[in-house]
Scaffold this motif. Structure first.
Motif, PDB file in Angstrom:
ATOM      1  N   PRO A  39      28.029  18.729  37.671  1.00  0.00           N
ATOM      2  CA  PRO A  39      28.351  18.464  36.263  1.00  0.00           C
ATOM      3  C   PRO A  39      27.896  19.596  35.346  1.00  0.00           C
ATOM      4  CG  PRO A  39      26.497  17.107  36.955  1.00  0.00           C
ATOM      5  CD  PRO A  39      27.052  17.747  38.199  1.00  0.00           C
ATOM      6  N   SER A  40      26.742  20.186  35.646  1.00  0.00           N
ATOM      7  CA  SER A  40      26.231  21.332  34.865  1.00  0.00           C
ATOM      8  C   SER A  40      26.315  21.087  33.364  1.00  0.00           C
ATOM      9  CB  SER A  40      27.010  22.610  35.225  1.00  0.00           C
ATOM     10  OG  SER A  40      26.809  22.968  36.557  1.00  0.00           O
ATOM     11  N   TRP A  41      25.853  19.935  32.929  1.00  0.00           N
ATOM     12  CA  TRP A  41      25.994  19.599  31.509  1.00  0.00           C
ATOM     13  C   TRP A  41      24.779  18.829  31.010  1.00  0.00           C
ATOM     14  CZ3 TRP A  41      25.895  15.393  28.272  1.00  0.00           C
ATOM     15  CH2 TRP A  41      26.451  15.562  26.985  1.00  0.00           C
ATOM     16  N   ILE A  42      24.408  19.136  29.786  1.00  0.00           N
ATOM     17  CA  ILE A  42      23.473  18.304  29.040  1.00  0.00           C
ATOM     18  C   ILE A  42      23.615  18.678  27.569  1.00  0.00           C
ATOM     19  CG2 ILE A  42      21.463  19.838  29.087  1.00  0.00           C
ATOM     20  CD1 ILE A  42      19.790  17.257  29.648  1.00  0.00           C
ATOM     21  N   ARG A  43      23.436  17.717  26.701  1.00  0.00           N
ATOM     22  CA  ARG A  43      23.504  18.011  25.275  1.00  0.00           C
ATOM     23  C   ARG A  43      22.255  18.788  24.863  1.00  0.00           C
ATOM     24  NH1 ARG A  43      26.585  15.714  21.586  1.00  0.00           N
ATOM     25  NH2 ARG A  43      26.989  13.861  22.862  1.00  0.00           N
ATOM     26  N   VAL A  44      22.436  19.860  24.129  1.00  0.00           N
ATOM     27  CA  VAL A  44      21.303  20.661  23.663  1.00  0.00           C
ATOM     28  C   VAL A  44      20.580  19.888  22.573  1.00  0.00           C
ATOM     29  CG1 VAL A  44      20.584  22.817  22.587  1.00  0.00           C
ATOM     30  CG2 VAL A  44      22.453  22.812  24.258  1.00  0.00           C
ATOM     31  N   ARG A  45      19.286  19.694  22.768  1.00  0.00           N
ATOM     32  CA  ARG A  45      18.482  18.929  21.820  1.00  0.00           C
ATOM     33  C   ARG A  45      17.231  19.705  21.443  1.00  0.00           C
ATOM     34  NH1 ARG A  45      20.146  13.673  21.658  1.00  0.00           N
ATOM     35  NH2 ARG A  45      21.438  12.917  23.382  1.00  0.00           N
ATOM     36  N   TYR A  52      17.358  20.285  29.882  1.00  0.00           N
ATOM     37  CA  TYR A  52      17.432  20.768  31.260  1.00  0.00           C
ATOM     38  C   TYR A  52      18.638  20.129  31.949  1.00  0.00           C
ATOM     39  CZ  TYR A  52      12.526  22.408  31.039  1.00  0.00           C
ATOM     40  OH  TYR A  52      11.353  23.047  30.736  1.00  0.00           O
ATOM     41  N   ALA A  53      19.629  20.921  32.310  1.00  0.00           N
ATOM     42  CA  ALA A  53      20.810  20.371  32.972  1.00  0.00           C
ATOM     43  C   ALA A  53      20.482  19.807  34.353  1.00  0.00           C
ATOM     44  CB  ALA A  53      21.895  21.438  33.082  1.00  0.00           C
ATOM     45  N   GLU A  54      19.417  20.310  34.988  1.00  0.00           N
ATOM     46  CA  GLU A  54      19.037  19.772  36.294  1.00  0.00           C
ATOM     47  C   GLU A  54      18.460  18.354  36.193  1.00  0.00           C
ATOM     48  OE1 GLU A  54      15.538  22.534  35.124  1.00  0.00           O
ATOM     49  OE2 GLU A  54      17.715  22.411  34.828  1.00  0.00           O
ATOM     50  N   TYR A  57      20.619  13.425  36.043  1.00  0.00           N
ATOM     51  CA  TYR A  57      20.441  12.051  36.539  1.00  0.00           C
ATOM     52  C   TYR A  57      19.617  11.220  35.552  1.00  0.00           C
ATOM     53  CZ  TYR A  57      20.194   8.847  40.665  1.00  0.00           C
ATOM     54  OH  TYR A  57      20.331   7.817  41.563  1.00  0.00           O
ATOM     55  N   ALA A  58      18.559  11.809  35.014  1.00  0.00           N
ATOM     56  CA  ALA A  58      17.663  11.080  34.116  1.00  0.00           C
ATOM     57  C   ALA A  58      18.101  11.141  32.660  1.00  0.00           C
ATOM     58  CB  ALA A  58      16.241  11.624  34.248  1.00  0.00           C
ATOM     59  N   ARG A  59      18.625  12.289  32.230  1.00  0.00           N
ATOM     60  CA  ARG A  59      18.882  12.477  30.803  1.00  0.00           C
ATOM     61  C   ARG A  59      20.313  12.172  30.378  1.00  0.00           C
ATOM     62  NH1 ARG A  59      15.211  13.932  27.492  1.00  0.00           N
ATOM     63  NH2 ARG A  59      13.241  14.828  28.201  1.00  0.00           N
ATOM     64  N   VAL A  60      21.244  12.170  31.307  1.00  0.00           N
ATOM     65  CA  VAL A  60      22.624  11.854  30.952  1.00  0.00           C
ATOM     66  C   VAL A  60      23.018  10.479  31.490  1.00  0.00           C
ATOM     67  CG1 VAL A  60      25.032  12.616  31.087  1.00  0.00           C
ATOM     68  CG2 VAL A  60      23.200  14.302  30.919  1.00  0.00           C
ATOM     69  N   MET A  61      22.471  10.113  32.650  1.00  0.00           N
ATOM     70  CA  MET A  61      22.801   8.832  33.263  1.00  0.00           C
ATOM     71  C   MET A  61      21.658   7.823  33.196  1.00  0.00           C
ATOM     72  SD  MET A  61      24.674  10.213  36.741  1.00  0.00           S
ATOM     73  CE  MET A  61      25.239   8.570  37.202  1.00  0.00           C
ATOM     74  N   GLY A  62      20.441   8.302  32.953  1.00  0.00           N
ATOM     75  CA  GLY A  62      19.271   7.456  33.118  1.00  0.00           C
ATOM     76  C   GLY A  62      18.563   7.038  31.854  1.00  0.00           C
ATOM     77  N   GLU A  63      17.262   6.817  31.994  1.00  0.00           N
ATOM     78  CA  GLU A  63      16.455   6.231  30.933  1.00  0.00           C
ATOM     79  C   GLU A  63      16.218   7.168  29.756  1.00  0.00           C
ATOM     80  OE1 GLU A  63      15.254   2.804  31.199  1.00  0.00           O
ATOM     81  OE2 GLU A  63      16.965   3.108  32.528  1.00  0.00           O
ATOM     82  N   LEU A  64      16.416   8.456  29.944  1.00  0.00           N
ATOM     83  CA  LEU A  64      16.125   9.413  28.880  1.00  0.00           C
ATOM     84  C   LEU A  64      17.372   9.840  28.111  1.00  0.00           C
ATOM     85  CD1 LEU A  64      13.573  11.680  30.780  1.00  0.00           C
ATOM     86  CD2 LEU A  64      13.094   9.797  29.217  1.00  0.00           C
ATOM     87  N   LYS A  65      18.491   9.220  28.404  1.00  0.00           N
ATOM     88  CA  LYS A  65      19.721   9.641  27.744  1.00  0.00           C
ATOM     89  C   LYS A  65      19.721   9.227  26.275  1.00  0.00           C
ATOM     90  CE  LYS A  65      22.614   5.629  28.896  1.00  0.00           C
ATOM     91  NZ  LYS A  65      23.817   5.195  29.634  1.00  0.00           N
ATOM     92  N   GLY A  66      20.505   9.968  25.496  1.00  0.00           N
ATOM     93  CA  GLY A  66      20.666   9.643  24.088  1.00  0.00           C
ATOM     94  C   GLY A  66      21.901   8.787  23.893  1.00  0.00           C
ATOM     95  N   ASP A  67      22.689   9.122  22.898  1.00  0.00           N
ATOM     96  CA  ASP A  67      23.856   8.306  22.590  1.00  0.00           C
ATOM     97  C   ASP A  67      25.147   8.872  23.174  1.00  0.00           C
ATOM     98  OD1 ASP A  67      24.082  10.563  21.079  1.00  0.00           O
ATOM     99  OD2 ASP A  67      24.316   9.543  19.158  1.00  0.00           O
ATOM    100  N   GLU A  68      25.028   9.919  24.004  1.00  0.00           N
ATOM    101  CA  GLU A  68      26.238  10.533  24.527  1.00  0.00           C
ATOM    102  C   GLU A  68      26.918   9.629  25.558  1.00  0.00           C
ATOM    103  OE1 GLU A  68      22.897  11.517  27.127  1.00  0.00           O
ATOM    104  OE2 GLU A  68      23.202  12.055  25.037  1.00  0.00           O
ATOM    105  N   ASP A  69      28.230   9.733  25.637  1.00  0.00           N
ATOM    106  CA  ASP A  69      28.989   8.978  26.633  1.00  0.00           C
ATOM    107  C   ASP A  69      29.666   9.935  27.606  1.00  0.00           C
ATOM    108  OD1 ASP A  69      30.884  10.129  25.018  1.00  0.00           O
ATOM    109  OD2 ASP A  69      32.076   8.299  24.743  1.00  0.00           O
ATOM    110  N   PHE A  70      29.092  11.128  27.736  1.00  0.00           N
ATOM    111  CA  PHE A  70      29.717  12.180  28.534  1.00  0.00           C
ATOM    112  C   PHE A  70      30.034  11.720  29.950  1.00  0.00           C
ATOM    113  CE2 PHE A  70      29.342  15.585  31.667  1.00  0.00           C
ATOM    114  CZ  PHE A  70      30.266  16.502  31.205  1.00  0.00           C
TER     115      PHE A  70
END
Length: 284
Positions: A39-45, A52-54, A57-70
C-alpha cells in the motif's frame, strides 16, 4: 576478544569491547521493506511517529487510525492486512544492483528489516507460527534476507538485520487506550499464545537469524515499549550471542531489547529522535 566469556549480567555484558569495525564504519544503509510496501501509504500528520508508512496495519487499519477511509475505499472493507502478502512480489528486486549502489554511496554496512511489527518474515523461518507468513511461502517465494546478505558481502560490506521483538498480532500495549495496536479480531485470528511467544518463537527466531546469516549488526525494536528484560530474557540472549554466535567478535547490538534499557546498555544507542539527557555523548 574471542577468549572472553560473558555472563548474563549487565556488569559482564557492558564490559565487552565494541568491535573496532563499527567504531570506524560511520555510514550505513537502513532498509524498511515488507508487506507494508504494497500500500505504501499513510496520511502525513503532525507529531513524531505519526507518518510512518510501515505502520499501515496500526495507523490506517488499526487502533491508531484517524478519520481516513483510505483502506476501505481502496481495497474494500473486508480486505485484511494479510491479503497484501501475495501482492508483495519483489519482482524487481536485484540484490546485486542494490549492493553495488550501496557500495558506490560509500556505505560500510547495510541493515534490512528481517521482521517488522506486522510479523511478516523476509526469510524462510522455521518458526511454526510463521508458516505462510514469510517471503518464501507467500509473495516473492524468495529468501530476501539471504539474497541481500550474500550480495552485500560480495561487495565487501557488512550485513545487519533489524528484528522487531513485538508483533501487533500478539502483543498488547500501554501505548493505546484499548491496549492494542490492531483490531482485536486480527489478534484473535493470528496471534501467538503469549506464554509461548518468547521461548518458542522470538528466541528461536533470533538464534536462527544469527546462525543462518551471521548479521554484523542486530537492531532490536519494540522490546523497550512495555515489557522488561525478564519477559524477553534479554541478558540471557545477549550472553549467548556474545559467547556463541559464529561471528561473536563482530556482532554489535542496540539498546531496544527491554523496557529501561535504552541509553543504558548496548553496543550502540538508537534513540529515535533524541538522545535522552545526552547520555550517549560518548557512546556510538
Amino acid at each position: 576478544m574471542g577468549a572472553q566469556t560473558y555472563e548474563p549480567t549487565w556488569e559482564s555484558l557492558d564490559a565487552r569491547p565494541i568491535p573496532a569495525w563499527f567504531q570506524d564504519a560511520k555510514f550505513g544503509i537502513f532498509i524498511h521493506w515488507g508487506v507494508y510496501s504494497v500500500p505504501s501509504w499513510i496520511r502525513v500528520r503532525e507529531g513524531r511517529y505519526a507518518s510512518y508508512a510501515e505502520w499501515y496495519y496500526a495507523r490506517v487499519m488499526g487502533e491508531l487510525k484517524g478519520d481516513e477511509d483510505f483502506h476501505a475505499r481502496t481495497y474494500g472493507a473486508d480486505f485484511e492486512y494479510r491479503d497484501f502478502a501475495p501482492m508483495f512480489t519483489a519482482d524487481l528486486f536485484d540484490p546485486d544492483f542494490w549492493a553495488e549502489l550501496f557500495a558506490e554511496a560509500g556505505a560500510r554496512y547495510v541493515v534490512l528489516t528481517s521482521k517488522h511489527h506486522d510479523g511478516f518474515c523476509l526469510w524462510p523461518t522455521r518458526s511454526p507460527f510463521k508458516q505462510n507468513w514469510n517471503s518464501m511461502d507467500v509473495g516473492p517465494k524468495r529468501d530476501l534476507v539471504g539474497e541481500l546478505t550474500e550480495a552485500v558481502r560480495r561487495r565487501g560490506l557488512r550485513m545487519g538485520l533489524y528484528y522487531s521483538l513485538i508483533e501487533w498480532e500478539t502483543n498488547r500495549t500501554a501505548r493505546t487506550p484499548s491496549g492494542r495496536f490492531i483490531p482485536q479480531a486480527a489478534m484473535d485470528k493470528y496471534g501467538i499464545p503469549l506464554d509461548r511467544y518468547v521461548d518458542e518463537h522470538v528466541l528461536p527466531q533470533l538464534k536462527e537469524l544469527v546462525t543462518l546469516y551471521q548479521p554484523a549488526v542486530i537492531f532490536a525494536d519494540g522490546g523497550e515499549w512495555d515489557e522488561g528484560e525478564s519477559f524477553w530474557h534479554t541478558r540471557e540472549f545477549l550472553a549467548w550471542l556474545y559467547n556463541n554466535a559464529p561471528n561473536k567478535d563482530e556482532v554489535v547490538v542496540n539498546d531496544r531489547w527491554a523496557k529501561g534499557m535504552p541509553g543504558r546498555h548496548g553496543d550502540y544507542y538508537s534513540s529515535e529522535y533524541q538522545d535522552v539527557e545526552g547520555i550517549g555523548a560518548g557512546h556510538p
